[in-house]
Scaffold this motif. Structure first.
Motif, PDB file in Angstrom:
ATOM      1  N   ARG A  21      93.783  52.736   6.360  1.00 13.69           N
ATOM      2  CA  ARG A  21      92.507  51.584   6.295  1.00 13.69           C
ATOM      3  C   ARG A  21      91.920  52.549   6.537  1.00 13.69           C
ATOM      4  O   ARG A  21      90.821  52.865   7.599  1.00 13.69           O
ATOM      5  CB  ARG A  21      92.359  50.748   6.959  1.00 13.69           C
ATOM      6  N   GLU A  22      91.534  53.982   6.741  1.00  7.85           N
ATOM      7  CA  GLU A  22      91.162  55.066   7.076  1.00  7.85           C
ATOM      8  C   GLU A  22      90.700  55.892   5.944  1.00  7.85           C
ATOM      9  O   GLU A  22      91.709  56.862   4.923  1.00  7.85           O
ATOM     10  CB  GLU A  22      91.884  55.903   7.805  1.00  7.85           C
ATOM     11  N   PRO A  23      89.500  55.720   4.757  1.00  4.74           N
ATOM     12  CA  PRO A  23      89.390  56.216   3.554  1.00  4.74           C
ATOM     13  C   PRO A  23      89.229  57.709   3.787  1.00  4.74           C
ATOM     14  O   PRO A  23      88.887  58.714   4.921  1.00  4.74           O
ATOM     15  CB  PRO A  23      87.885  55.783   2.883  1.00  4.74           C
ATOM     16  N   VAL A  24      89.338  58.444   2.140  1.00  8.01           N
ATOM     17  CA  VAL A  24      89.179  59.732   2.710  1.00  8.01           C
ATOM     18  C   VAL A  24      88.462  60.236   1.394  1.00  8.01           C
ATOM     19  O   VAL A  24      87.292  59.577   0.791  1.00  8.01           O
ATOM     20  CB  VAL A  24      90.631  60.495   1.767  1.00  8.01           C
ATOM     21  N   PRO A  25      87.456  61.984   1.253  1.00  6.49           N
ATOM     22  CA  PRO A  25      86.456  62.141   1.052  1.00  6.49           C
ATOM     23  C   PRO A  25      87.195  62.265  -0.812  1.00  6.49           C
ATOM     24  O   PRO A  25      88.461  61.843  -1.377  1.00  6.49           O
ATOM     25  CB  PRO A  25      87.027  64.059   1.756  1.00  6.49           C
ATOM     26  N   PRO A  26      86.256  61.972  -1.649  1.00  6.01           N
ATOM     27  CA  PRO A  26      85.830  62.387  -2.500  1.00  6.01           C
ATOM     28  C   PRO A  26      87.468  62.808  -3.052  1.00  6.01           C
ATOM     29  O   PRO A  26      87.486  64.264  -3.190  1.00  6.01           O
ATOM     30  CB  PRO A  26      84.849  62.411  -3.756  1.00  6.01           C
ATOM     31  N   LEU A  27      88.226  62.936  -3.926  1.00  2.16           N
ATOM     32  CA  LEU A  27      88.722  63.754  -5.223  1.00  2.16           C
ATOM     33  C   LEU A  27      89.134  64.879  -5.672  1.00  2.16           C
ATOM     34  O   LEU A  27      88.841  65.997  -5.072  1.00  2.16           O
ATOM     35  CB  LEU A  27      90.185  63.530  -5.432  1.00  2.16           C
ATOM     36  N   VAL A  28      87.633  64.785  -6.257  1.00  2.00           N
ATOM     37  CA  VAL A  28      86.486  65.974  -7.043  1.00  2.00           C
ATOM     38  C   VAL A  28      85.989  66.307  -5.929  1.00  2.00           C
ATOM     39  O   VAL A  28      85.874  67.976  -6.300  1.00  2.00           O
ATOM     40  CB  VAL A  28      85.328  65.133  -7.841  1.00  2.00           C
ATOM     41  N   GLU A  29      86.032  66.734  -4.680  1.00  3.06           N
ATOM     42  CA  GLU A  29      85.249  67.123  -3.591  1.00  3.06           C
ATOM     43  C   GLU A  29      86.512  68.668  -3.489  1.00  3.06           C
ATOM     44  O   GLU A  29      86.307  69.890  -3.738  1.00  3.06           O
ATOM     45  CB  GLU A  29      85.116  66.403  -2.645  1.00  3.06           C
ATOM     46  N   SER A  30      88.137  68.358  -3.272  1.00  2.00           N
ATOM     47  CA  SER A  30      88.732  69.068  -3.123  1.00  2.00           C
ATOM     48  C   SER A  30      89.061  69.932  -4.356  1.00  2.00           C
ATOM     49  O   SER A  30      89.642  70.452  -3.988  1.00  2.00           O
ATOM     50  CB  SER A  30      90.390  68.273  -2.415  1.00  2.00           C
ATOM     51  N   HIS A  31      89.146  68.849  -5.425  1.00  2.00           N
ATOM     52  CA  HIS A  31      90.292  69.194  -6.551  1.00  2.00           C
ATOM     53  C   HIS A  31      88.794  68.701  -8.259  1.00  2.00           C
ATOM     54  O   HIS A  31      89.146  68.013  -8.622  1.00  2.00           O
ATOM     55  CB  HIS A  31      91.317  68.339  -7.647  1.00  2.00           C
ATOM     56  N   PRO A  32      87.750  69.751  -8.519  1.00  2.00           N
ATOM     57  CA  PRO A  32      86.757  69.771  -9.181  1.00  2.00           C
ATOM     58  C   PRO A  32      87.339  69.359  -9.771  1.00  2.00           C
ATOM     59  O   PRO A  32      86.454  69.039 -11.311  1.00  2.00           O
ATOM     60  CB  PRO A  32      85.835  70.839  -8.881  1.00  2.00           C
ATOM     61  N   ASP A  33      88.575  69.895 -10.541  1.00  2.00           N
ATOM     62  CA  ASP A  33      89.214  69.748 -11.940  1.00  2.00           C
ATOM     63  C   ASP A  33      90.368  69.407 -12.553  1.00  2.00           C
ATOM     64  O   ASP A  33      90.589  68.815 -13.866  1.00  2.00           O
ATOM     65  CB  ASP A  33      89.933  71.527 -12.473  1.00  2.00           C
TER      66      ASP A  33
END
Length: 258
Positions: A21-33
Motif C-alpha cells: 500500500r505504497e503507491p509509486v510514481p507514474p511509470l511514464v516518468e521513469s520510462h517515457p517510451d
C-alpha cells in the motif's frame, strides 16, 4: 518497446506497491517510451503471478466523465479475478487500499465466448444477463497521476467488484437507457445513464473483445464483463455504505468497515 527484463521490473514495482500500500510514481516518468503493448504485458505478468482464476474483464475510463476526471482520452482494460469478487453483506477494509473509489456499472454475464469482430448485437446475443454492479477501483500510482500506459500496466486500476442479485436478459431491457443513482450513506452522490459508456455499454464489450484478442486473450462464456462506469468515481472512506440503484435492473451495495 521495453525489454522483457524492464517489463518484469516494472511489474514487480506495481506488485509491491499493491501489497505494501505504497503507491509509486507514474511509470511514464521513469520510462517515457512505454507503450500500451508494454503496459498490457506488464499487466499479464502480475495476473499470472497472482494465481487466481480469471472471473472476467473490464473496460475503464469509457465515459467522458471518467476520462475528464482522470485526464486521459481513451479507455483502459484489465482482468477481474475470482479473489477480487466482493460480497454485499461482508464489509471491506478501506485501509487495505491506496486510493479506493467506487464506480457504478451495468455488468454483462456472458453465455458464449465473444470473438473479435463482434458487433453490439452479437454481444447481446452472447450475453446471458445484465447485472447491477459496483466496481472498486484503486491506483497503485501516486495520487492517481495516470497516463493510459500507467493504468493498463496497473490492471486498469482494478481492486474488486460486487454483483447484485438481479439477472435480466438483454432482450428485456435496453442496455443504453438504464438510469443509475449512487447513494453514499443515504445521500445521492452520483447519477448517470448507461449510454454514457461509449453510447452503449455493449459497444465497450465489443471493443474490448477486439482489443485483447491481439494478446491472445478471449472474453469467454461465464465471464463477467464490466464495460465502464455510468458516473464519475466516488471516494470510498472507512465506514461508508454505498447503494447503487438501476432502473429495471435492481440494486447492489458495498460497505466499508469503520
Amino acid at each position: 518497446m521495453l525489454s522483457a527484463e524492464t517489463r518484469e521490473g516494472l511489474a514487480e514495482r506495481l506488485w509491491r506497491a499493491e501489497r505494501e500500500r505504497e503507491p509509486v510514481p507514474p511509470l511514464v516518468e521513469s520510462h517515457p517510451d512505454i507503450d500500451v503493448v508494454d503496459a498490457y504485458q506488464i499487466q499479464l505478468i502480475n495476473i499470472r503471478r497472482r494465481g487466481s482464476p480469471v472471473a472476467g474483464h473490464k473496460v475503464g475510463l469509457s465515459s467522458p466523465a471518467m476520462q475528464q476526471m482522470m485526464g486521459v482520452d481513451e479507455p483502459d482494460y484489465g482482468h477481474l479475478l475470482t479473489d477480487m469478487r466482493l460480497a454485499e453483506d461482508v464489509p471491506i477494509d478501506a485501509r487495505a487500499y491506496c486510493y479506493p473509489r467506487v464506480e457504478v456499472e451495468v455488468g454483462f454475464l456472458l453465455a458464449e465466448d465473444v470473438p473479435p469482430g463482434c458487433d453490439e448485437q452479437g454481444v447481446l446475443e452472447r450475453t446471458e444477463a445484465l447485472i447491477p454492479s459496483i466496481e472498486l477501483i484503486d491506483s497503485r500510482i501516486q495520487d492517481w497521476r495516470i497516463g493510459i500506459a500507467d493504468t493498463i500496466a496497473d490492471n486498469a486500476s482494478s481492486a474488486g467488484f460486487v454483483l447484485g442479485a438481479a439477472r435480466v436478459a438483454p432482450g428485456e431491457l435496453d442496455p443504453r437507457g438504464i438510469e443509475a443513482v449512487l447513494h453514499r450513506n443515504g445521500e445521492v452522490v452520483a447519477e448517470g445513464r448507461s449510454d454514457a459508456v461509449l453510447g452503449n455499454p455493449a459497444t465497450a464489450v465489443a471493443w474490448l473483445a477486439n482489443k485483447v484478442a491481439g494478446f491472445g486473450v478471449r472474453l469467454q462464456a461465464g465471464n463477467v464483463v464490466l464495460p465502464g462506469s455510468c458516473t464519475r468515481a466516488i471516494d470510498l472512506r472507512p465506514g461508508d455504505t454505498f447503494q447503487a440503484e438501476f432502473s429495471g435492473l435492481g440494486t447492489v451495495g458495498l460497505t466499508a468497515k469503520p
